[in-house]
Design a protein around this motif. Structure first.
Motif, mmCIF file in Angstrom:
data_model
loop_
_atom_site.group_PDB
_atom_site.id
_atom_site.type_symbol
_atom_site.label_atom_id
_atom_site.label_comp_id
_atom_site.label_asym_id
_atom_site.label_seq_id
_atom_site.Cartn_x
_atom_site.Cartn_y
_atom_site.Cartn_z
ATOM 1 N N PRO A 170 -13.558 0.371 0.657
ATOM 2 C CA PRO A 170 -13.335 -0.590 -0.430
ATOM 3 C C PRO A 170 -13.805 -1.982 -0.014
ATOM 4 C CG PRO A 170 -11.376 0.746 -0.016
ATOM 5 C CD PRO A 170 -12.319 1.036 1.096
ATOM 6 N N GLU A 171 -14.045 -2.826 -1.004
ATOM 7 C CA GLU A 171 -14.589 -4.145 -0.731
ATOM 8 C C GLU A 171 -13.659 -4.986 0.137
ATOM 9 O OE1 GLU A 171 -15.602 -6.086 -4.328
ATOM 10 O OE2 GLU A 171 -17.193 -4.665 -4.864
ATOM 11 N N ASP A 172 -12.345 -4.796 -0.011
ATOM 12 C CA ASP A 172 -11.397 -5.620 0.733
ATOM 13 C C ASP A 172 -10.943 -4.962 2.036
ATOM 14 O OD1 ASP A 172 -10.067 -3.580 -0.516
ATOM 15 O OD2 ASP A 172 -8.330 -4.787 -1.121
ATOM 16 N N ALA A 173 -11.617 -3.887 2.458
ATOM 17 C CA ALA A 173 -11.220 -3.167 3.671
ATOM 18 C C ALA A 173 -11.635 -3.939 4.917
ATOM 19 C CB ALA A 173 -11.835 -1.774 3.682
ATOM 20 N N ILE A 174 -10.844 -3.770 5.966
ATOM 21 C CA ILE A 174 -11.123 -4.380 7.262
ATOM 22 C C ILE A 174 -11.398 -3.256 8.257
ATOM 23 C CG2 ILE A 174 -10.254 -5.883 9.092
ATOM 24 C CD1 ILE A 174 -8.347 -7.080 6.997
ATOM 25 N N THR A 204 -6.810 -1.086 4.362
ATOM 26 C CA THR A 204 -6.580 -1.978 3.229
ATOM 27 C C THR A 204 -5.088 -2.249 3.115
ATOM 28 O OG1 THR A 204 -6.418 -0.096 1.704
ATOM 29 C CG2 THR A 204 -8.586 -1.139 1.946
ATOM 30 N N LYS A 232 -0.304 -10.428 9.178
ATOM 31 C CA LYS A 232 0.225 -9.762 7.988
ATOM 32 C C LYS A 232 1.751 -9.765 7.999
ATOM 33 C CE LYS A 232 -3.809 -8.670 6.317
ATOM 34 N NZ LYS A 232 -4.302 -9.227 5.038
ATOM 35 N N ASP A 255 -2.012 -3.399 0.515
ATOM 36 C CA ASP A 255 -1.546 -3.596 -0.860
ATOM 37 C C ASP A 255 -0.232 -4.363 -0.800
ATOM 38 O OD1 ASP A 255 -0.562 -3.469 -3.418
ATOM 39 O OD2 ASP A 255 -1.139 -1.380 -3.760
ATOM 40 N N ASP A 256 -0.313 -5.643 -1.040
ATOM 41 C CA ASP A 256 0.881 -6.488 -0.933
ATOM 42 C C ASP A 256 1.918 -6.158 -1.992
ATOM 43 O OD1 ASP A 256 -0.281 -7.788 1.208
ATOM 44 O OD2 ASP A 256 -1.109 -9.417 -0.008
ATOM 45 N N TRP A 268 -11.218 2.189 8.353
ATOM 46 C CA TRP A 268 -10.947 0.933 7.659
ATOM 47 C C TRP A 268 -9.491 0.889 7.211
ATOM 48 C CZ3 TRP A 268 -15.522 -1.916 7.335
ATOM 49 C CH2 TRP A 268 -16.686 -1.186 7.607
#
Length: 437
Positions: free
Chosen positions: A73-77, A86, A123, A88-89, A84
């Motif tokens: 996904p685009e927001d993956a680290i 991700t 985080k 989800d807050d 990767w």
């Protein structure tokens, strides 16, 4: 031949520049005019094959060489070559996905290359960690630098993880649920230390290796099922797991490390398998409810220093003949130990003027063994007051350990034969040997 040329030109045009449907149609119409001439002497142009190995070469689904098979996904680290994470807050969920191994992290929060920072640093509020199918290992220091470990309540493993790294989930005080799936081979040292809310640990039979302190200080752990593939339970693996109610040692277990079950106050019964060869110091010390200890025939090794120290519910112990020795203070302060039975005459008993295996066993009343045995030698060393309290009951028969060398009692003379004997290495008794002339 015209069709072959058309196919070649179409393929060439698609490679060189974008080719719309309209332009293709125009080109096709032009080719249809009668005034287009071709030299009959031109060589045939080979046809271009589209379908190679079942893949449409002109299809948008064809993957170019070197492209990744998984798209994050685009927001993956990134936290592995193809792994990767991700966050989800809104749900407090960290999802780790991809293929292959996670990177191992180090105490500085970086990976092996010292270029990638642990993505959990900075985080907060993570309640659940989901590790999706395709990920194969959980790296060392997975949560290093995450300052809110007490927020994590659940870890869900969806695929076939083979290894959980060192310190992966240590100090996750509120972690109450994790599923260990078939396929896990190794759980690293300190991996779940101080996971105080963890109540159930069921290790599949694929687990072959545990690291030291792996479940140390899991104070509320009640149900523990060990893998039958384990040969070693390492140092302090389950120390201070106060509420473990039952432990069934694996059938092929060979080694129990120092303090492995120290202060597991809830354990009542323990059976050592025939395969056991080594039992570490204080390995079951201060197991306050331990009342039944059984050694299967064939179990070897030593009852080590303070191995059963402070096991106040223990009333009787039967030591099989295969046990090598009973070390000093092995049963220190077992206040209710009343009867000790040593089945072998060669099982050594370590004692000195200052210490012995049954020190502070104030209710010890009976010792049983052979009259020629190391346990009898220990009994003979007791003071008169101690013997007034403790009686020795001898088994029938005597099993001497005769020396291999003859001992000369009397040298021969011109008129008399000499006298030779074999001496028992345990009790000192002698038997006559062939006389020397």
């Amino acid at each position: 031949m015209k069709k072959k040329v058309l196919a070649f030109l179409l393929a060439s045009t698609m490679v060189i520049e974008p080719f719309t449907v309209a332009s293709a149609a125009d080109f096709s119409d032009g080719m249809g005019h009668e005034d287009v001439q071709f030299n009959d002497d031109a060589e045939d142009v080979p046809e271009i094959e589209n379908n190679v190995n079942g893949v449409d070469q002109f299809s948008a689904d064809a993957v170019g060489e070197g492209e990744n098979s998984s798209k994050p996904p685009e927001d993956a680290i990134q936290m592995g070559n193809d792994v990767w994470v991700t966050f989800d807050d809104s749900t407090g969920t960290a999802t780790i996905s991809g293929k292959g191994d996670m990177w191992d992290y180090y105490e500085n929060g970086k990976d092996f290359s010292n270029t990638h920072q642990n993505p959990f640093i900075g985080k907060s509020g993570i309640k659940k960690i989901v590790i999706e199918d395709g990920v194969t290992t959980i790296g060392n220091y997975l949560l290093k630098g995450y300052d809110n470990k007490d927020s994590i309540e659940e870890v869900r493993i969806e695929g076939n993880i083979t290894k959980i790294g060192n310190y992966a989930f240590d100090n996750c005080y509120n972690l109450a649920k994790i599923n260990f799936k078939e396929g896990i081979n190794e759980i690293g040292r300190y991996a779940f230390e101080n996971c105080e809310k963890l109540e159930i640990v069921v290790l599949p039979n694929t687990v072959k290796t545990l690291g030291k302190y792996c479940f140390s200080e899991c104070h509320n752990l009640k149900t523990l099922t060990l893998s039958n593939s384990l040969k070693v339970i390492p140092e302090r693996a389950f120390q201070r797991c106060f509420n473990i109610e039952e432990v069934i040692l694996p059938e092929n277990l060979e080694d129990i490390g120092e303090g492995a079950f120290y202060l597991c106050k809830g354990i009542e019964n323990i059976t050592f398998p025939a395969s056991i060869k080594s039992m570490g110091e204080i390995s079951f010390a201060d197991c306050e409810k331990l009342k039944n200890v059984v050694f299967k025939e064939g179990a070897t090794g030593n009852l080590s220093f303070q191995m059963f120290r402070g096991c106040n519910k223990l009333e009787n112990i039967v030591v099989p003949k295969s046990i090598t020795s009973i070390e000093e203070q092995a049963f220190l302060d077992c206040k209710n130990l009343a009867t000790v039975v040593v089945m072998g005459n060669t099982t050594k008993v370590r004692y000195s003027n200052f210490s012995n295996p049954f020190e502070q066993c104030s209710n010890l009343r009976t010792i049983k063994g052979y009259s020629c045995s190391y346990i009898k030698r220990y009994y003979d060393s007791l003071s008169k007051d101690q013997k007034d309290q403790i009686t020795f009951e001898a088994f029938e028969g005597k099993l001497h350990q005769w020396s291999t060398e003859k001992e000369v009692i009397k040298e021969p003379t011109c008129t008399e034969e000499g006298e030779n004997v074999y001496r028992c290495e345990i009790c000192g008794a002698t038997k006559k040997a062939e006389n020397r002339k």
